[in-house]
Design an enzyme around this catalytic site. Structure first.
Site, mmCIF file in Angstrom:
data_model
loop_
_atom_site.group_PDB
_atom_site.id
_atom_site.type_symbol
_atom_site.label_atom_id
_atom_site.label_comp_id
_atom_site.label_asym_id
_atom_site.label_seq_id
_atom_site.Cartn_x
_atom_site.Cartn_y
_atom_site.Cartn_z
ATOM 1 N N GLU A 439 7.882 40.968 -46.784
ATOM 2 C CA GLU A 439 8.396 40.337 -45.571
ATOM 3 C C GLU A 439 8.684 38.857 -45.827
ATOM 4 O O GLU A 439 7.781 38.067 -46.079
ATOM 5 C CB GLU A 439 7.349 40.483 -44.453
ATOM 6 C CG GLU A 439 7.670 39.728 -43.189
ATOM 7 C CD GLU A 439 6.516 39.734 -42.209
ATOM 8 O OE1 GLU A 439 6.647 39.088 -41.160
ATOM 9 O OE2 GLU A 439 5.474 40.373 -42.492
ATOM 10 N N ASP A 512 2.813 40.809 -43.454
ATOM 11 C CA ASP A 512 1.727 40.001 -42.895
ATOM 12 C C ASP A 512 0.866 40.831 -41.946
ATOM 13 O O ASP A 512 1.333 41.791 -41.333
ATOM 14 C CB ASP A 512 2.296 38.808 -42.130
ATOM 15 C CG ASP A 512 2.960 37.795 -43.052
ATOM 16 O OD1 ASP A 512 2.693 37.848 -44.264
ATOM 17 O OD2 ASP A 512 3.748 36.974 -42.550
ATOM 18 N N ASP A 514 0.020 40.623 -38.938
ATOM 19 C CA ASP A 514 0.226 40.189 -37.558
ATOM 20 C C ASP A 514 1.196 41.160 -36.897
ATOM 21 O O ASP A 514 1.649 42.135 -37.513
ATOM 22 C CB ASP A 514 0.745 38.750 -37.500
ATOM 23 C CG ASP A 514 2.049 38.553 -38.270
ATOM 24 O OD1 ASP A 514 2.723 39.563 -38.578
ATOM 25 O OD2 ASP A 514 2.400 37.401 -38.567
ATOM 26 N N ASP A 516 4.374 40.962 -36.021
ATOM 27 C CA ASP A 516 5.667 41.111 -36.692
ATOM 28 C C ASP A 516 5.535 41.917 -37.979
ATOM 29 O O ASP A 516 6.395 42.743 -38.302
ATOM 30 C CB ASP A 516 6.261 39.736 -37.000
ATOM 31 C CG ASP A 516 6.863 39.082 -35.766
ATOM 32 O OD1 ASP A 516 7.130 39.818 -34.792
ATOM 33 O OD2 ASP A 516 7.044 37.851 -35.766
#
Length: 649
Positions: A439, A512, A514, A516
């Site tokens: 990402e 990541d 998180d 997103d």
């Protein structure tokens, strides 16, 4: 090694010894799948009683001590003495390989257990096993155990012969309780969700059966955790369940039922506004995930009936070519359940049906029954909805074909476009190579510095890829990020996918920790599931698990992948420990990323697999489709992004 090799060197394995020596030959693996396999063997015997009309209730219990039991209200295992072996039928079933009542059709017209090894294998791989049989108002009991004999551990040894307990009963059926042997299995902890999914599937496939799962390890209020399954509509309810998060083209699934040449068929299907086909087939309640002759018969007949109907109602003219089966099956959700004798599965895994007679019978049944369905004027509206979707799919297919031809013709350009996007590895053996899909450019840059360039390639994503659940294949192919990924993998897409052309045998999603990051992970997995499913089925897709925390005190450094590991490390380090929370991969330097996430000797990878195809289909449609309320309910009930059940190095 001795050069002398004589008959005395040949070891004869007696009874159940072979099962304990080579368990993988009988249950595939001694991991968590193998553990549940020995439960399925007992459950399948109970289901065989149901599908042959002798039972209507099954109770599966995970007991507090870790053992499991299966009770049914069928006829009960035979308790009389076997004429050749001189022991009870119960003892024969649990101690003799290739012994059972399913080798002819006098007791079971249809059966999933065809090799006669199920109950005996479960017994062989258990610390102990107890059987209770309820027949003719009487209760019978027998126990088995594993113990040391002549310096070796032998399994499935009778503690005593079958006894009549003297207890009177109005029940009928069998109850088998067993404790998996921790000397055999890597884990002996049964998974409630895994068992629940399979029992739900069996309840759908066997209309009207009551199946209850009880977990005595967990209390919910004043009672043990439990779920119950009962579906009066059978596979019609199954199709509705799978399509719950989608918009259907007509109200009720089409249901066809018939029998020909001793082969019984139930078929339920419905079309939605989705763009992919989902056909789930079963033979004698066993999932045939690789398809087989029964699926071939269905597809052939279905395509012919639809083309004949299209010409009859004038939606295909004389000058028009017939549509392909793929066109008519776009957006299709179908469940095909076949019951038959003398089943020829390809391999002990029973994932593909090989009987030519099944193709002939299913093709004839679908041709007749579906033809009759559309001959009824009341059903013409349903047929026309299917035709409209098929005609549109044919146009899109032609557009996608041209797009693919252009893509193939521009292969050199595609490779040129990968320059600056893909950082390839130098190795030329795909089986050794790994592709990290990362990402963002920042994390991608760190990965490029950290990687082992001889076998690790890096592909940074410059934005979120398309959600393939909501797009047709032509729209998917037009997305820049998806095109780059397809080119990097080299294995094609959709019906052109060929795993033999795969450039990297480990495809690792690295995002990541998180919201997103999880969304990107879900989008990529959805794309693979929809258009490169064999990439998952053959074990090539992994999720990289970077640590969430770095704990440091003096020269001591550790990494924690979840809250529990963090608390344990802080407890050991004591006061003064510094804790760093990684918000993204870009916060790590190259050495840290290599050490924690990319080094095969130290990293943690989660391999992606499809344990239950129908349940996976439902889950993808809920999480990635348009049903907002269903998605919200699922996330509230299930989501735990910090939970990792199993690692694969």
């Amino acid at each position: 090694m001795s050069a002398k090799y004589s008959a005395g060197d040949i070891k004869v394995l007696e009874g159940l010894d072979a099962v304990r020596l080579r368990p993988g030959m009988y249950i595939g693996t001694t991991g968590v799948k193998g553990l549940h396999h020995i439960l399925w063997e007992i459950v399948d015997n109970a289901i065989d009683e149901v599908s042959n009309g002798f039972a209507s209730t099954i109770t599966v219990t995970i007991h507090a001590d870790g053992s499991a039991s299966v009770e049914d209200d069928g006829r009960g295992i035979p308790v009389d003495i076997h004429p050749q072996l001189g022991v009870s039928g119960v003892e024969v079933v649990f101690t003799q390989l290739h012994a059972g009542g399913k080798f002819d059709t006098s007791n079971y017209a249809h059966s999933g257990g065809l090799h006669g090894v199920g109950a005996s294998v479960t017994n062989a791989l258990s610390e102990w096993l107890k059987v209770e049989v309820f027949r003719d108002g009487k209760t019978y009991r027998m126990e088995f155990e594993s113990k040391a004999v002549g310096g070796e551990i032998k399994g499935g040894i009778p503690k005593y012969h079958l006894i009549e307990t003297g207890e009177k009963t109005t029940k009928h059926g069998s109850k088998i309780r067993f404790m998996p042997d921790k000397r055999i299995f890597e884990t002996v902890v049964f998974q409630f969700e895994t068992i629940s999914r399979r029992l739900k599937e069996l309840a759908f496939l066997n209309k009207g059966v009551n199946i209850t799962l009880i977990d005595e390890r967990v209390m919910q209020g004043d009672n043990y955790r439990q779920v119950a399954f009962y579906y009066e509509g059978g596979i019609v309810d199954f199709v509705k369940y799978i399509d719950e998060a989608r918009n259907t083209l007509y109200d009720e699934p089409i249901f066809l039922k018939g029998e020909r040449d001793g082969i019984a068929m139930e078929l339920a299907f419905q079309h939605t506004d989705a763009y992919t086909e989902n056909l789930f087939s079963y033979v004698n309640n066993i999932p045939t995930t690789e398809g087989g002759t029964h699926e071939t018969g269905f597809k052939s007949a279905y395509t012919k009936v639809m083309n004949d109907f299209a010409r009859r109602v004038g939606m295909l003219k004389d000058k028009d070519s017939n549509l392909l089966g793929d066109d008519y099956r776009e957006g299709l959700t179908a469940v095909l359940s076949v019951q038959m004798t003398n089943v020829q599965f390809e391999g002990q895994t029973k994932t593909k049906l090989g009987n030519p007679a099944a193709r002939i019978a299913i093709e004839a049944l679908v041709t007749q029954l579906l033809g009759d369905y559309f001959a009824n004027p009341k059903n013409e509206d349903v047929g026309e909805e299917i035709l409209k979707k098929g005609l549109l799919a044919a146009k899109v297919r032609e557009a996608a074909r041209k797009e693919k031809e252009i893509t193939r013709a521009k292969n050199a350009i595609d490779n040129f476009n990968l320059v600056g996007k893909l950082t390839p590895c130098t190795g030329r053996k795909p089986e050794n190579n790994e592709l990290f899909i990362v990402e963002g450019d920042s994390a991608g840059g760190t990965c490029k510095q950290a990687r082992a360039r001889s076998y690790q390639a890096v592909l940074p994503l410059r934005g979120k890829p398309l959600n393939a659940e909501k797009k047709r294949i032509d729209q998917v192919l037009a997305n820049e990020e998806i095109r780059t990924l397809i080119s990097a993998l080299g294995s094609g897409i959709g019906e052109d996918f060929n795993v033999d052309n795969l450039n990297y045998h480990k495809v690792i999603i690295l995002s990541d920790a998180d919201v997103d990051g999880y969304h990107i992970r879900a989008i990529l997995l959805t794309f693979f599931f929809r258009y490169m499913k064999d990439l998952i089925n053959e074990g090539h897709v992994y999720i990289g698990l970077p640590p969430l925390y770095k704990i440091e005190k003096g020269n001591n450094v550790e990494y924690a992948y979840d809250e529990a590991a963090l608390n344990e490390a802080k407890s050991r380090f004591g006061k003064g420990a510094l804790v760093q929370r990684y918000k993204g991969l870009g916060e790590m330097n190259a050495d840290q990323l290599w050490e924690t996430t990319m080094d095969p000797e130290r990293r943690a990878l989660m391999q992606v697999s499809i344990e239950d195809a129908a349940e996976a289909e439902k889950l993808v449609s809920v999480l990635m489709g348009d049903a907002v309320e269903l998605r919200r309910e699922y996330i509230i009930e299930h989501a735990d992004f910090n939970k990792v059940d199993e690692f694969n190095r």
